[in-house]
Structure formats: structure tokens, C-alpha cells
Design a protein around this motif. Structure first.
Motif, mmCIF file in Angstrom:
data_model
loop_
_atom_site.group_PDB
_atom_site.id
_atom_site.type_symbol
_atom_site.label_atom_id
_atom_site.label_comp_id
_atom_site.label_asym_id
_atom_site.label_seq_id
_atom_site.Cartn_x
_atom_site.Cartn_y
_atom_site.Cartn_z
ATOM 1 N N VAL A 33 1.011 -0.964 -0.030
ATOM 2 C CA VAL A 33 -0.160 0.192 0.030
ATOM 3 C C VAL A 33 0.720 1.192 -0.053
ATOM 4 C CG1 VAL A 33 -1.611 1.384 1.271
ATOM 5 C CG2 VAL A 33 -2.081 -1.139 1.064
ATOM 6 N N VAL A 55 -7.887 -3.563 -1.204
ATOM 7 C CA VAL A 55 -7.712 -3.469 0.196
ATOM 8 C C VAL A 55 -9.092 -4.123 0.729
ATOM 9 C CG1 VAL A 55 -7.770 -1.847 1.928
ATOM 10 C CG2 VAL A 55 -6.291 -1.404 0.075
ATOM 11 N N ALA A 81 -7.210 3.548 4.473
ATOM 12 C CA ALA A 81 -6.254 3.204 3.056
ATOM 13 C C ALA A 81 -6.932 3.109 1.573
ATOM 14 C CB ALA A 81 -5.403 1.900 3.402
#
Length: 99
Positions: A33, A55, A81
């Protein structure tokens, strides 16, 4: 907006006696990430390795009776995220702003 440095510096509480996420699995995924967020920041499309959908689909091995990351903390961070990646993906689709 979440940055690569935010991801790299993220810390989570650990648990030993309740269920947790495997720490190496989480760390490895968060490295990907961070690499992706850095690629967006630098305009390096080839460095994009993780999409927002990745994700939300990510599953980690769980731990019991050995140290693991607190699941709720990791899940909350992954929500941040995912939101950041969705925003970056949408901006990339729109293209550069007109002058």
C-alpha cells in the motif's frame, strides 16, 4: 489524505490471547500500500501495485495464543487506506486538471 509515510509509520496494538491478524501478513500488505501511495505521489503509474478493491478484499491469517495485531485497529486503518486509494484512482481517471 493518507500518505506512504503514514502507512510506514502506522503502529497497532497487539494481542496474544484473543484473535489477531498475523503481523507479517499485515506488514507485507501495508508495504505494498505504501509503495502504491508513493507511486501516486511521484506520478509513477508503473509503481501502482494495490487498488482500493484489493484493500477491501484483503484477508489476513489470524492468530490465537501468539502475538498478532488487534483486528479492529488494522481494519480501521485499512478503511482509511481504501478511501485514500479510491480518491487517487478517481483523480487519475479524471486526468490532469485543465489550466
Amino acid at each position: 489524505m493518507l500518505t506512504a509515510d503514514d502507512v510506514i509509520s502506522a503502529r497497532f496494538a497487539t494481542t496474544r490471547f484473543g484473535p489477531g491478524y498475523d503481523m507479517d501478513d499485515v506488514d507485507d500488505f501495508l508495504d505494498r500500500v505504501a509503495t502504491t501511495l508513493r507511486a501516486y505521489a511521484e506520478g509513477d503509474g508503473d509503481g501502482i501495485d494495490v487498488l482500493a478493491v484489493d484493500v477491501s478484499a484483503q484477508r489476513f491469517a489470524t492468530t490465537t495464543l501468539r502475538e498478532g495485531y488487534a483486528q479492529l485497529e488494522v481494519d480501521d486503518f485499512l478503511d482509511r487506506a481504501e478511501t485514500a486509494l479510491r480518491a487517487l484512482e478517481a483523480a487519475a481517471l479524471r486526468g490532469p486538471a485543465s489550466a
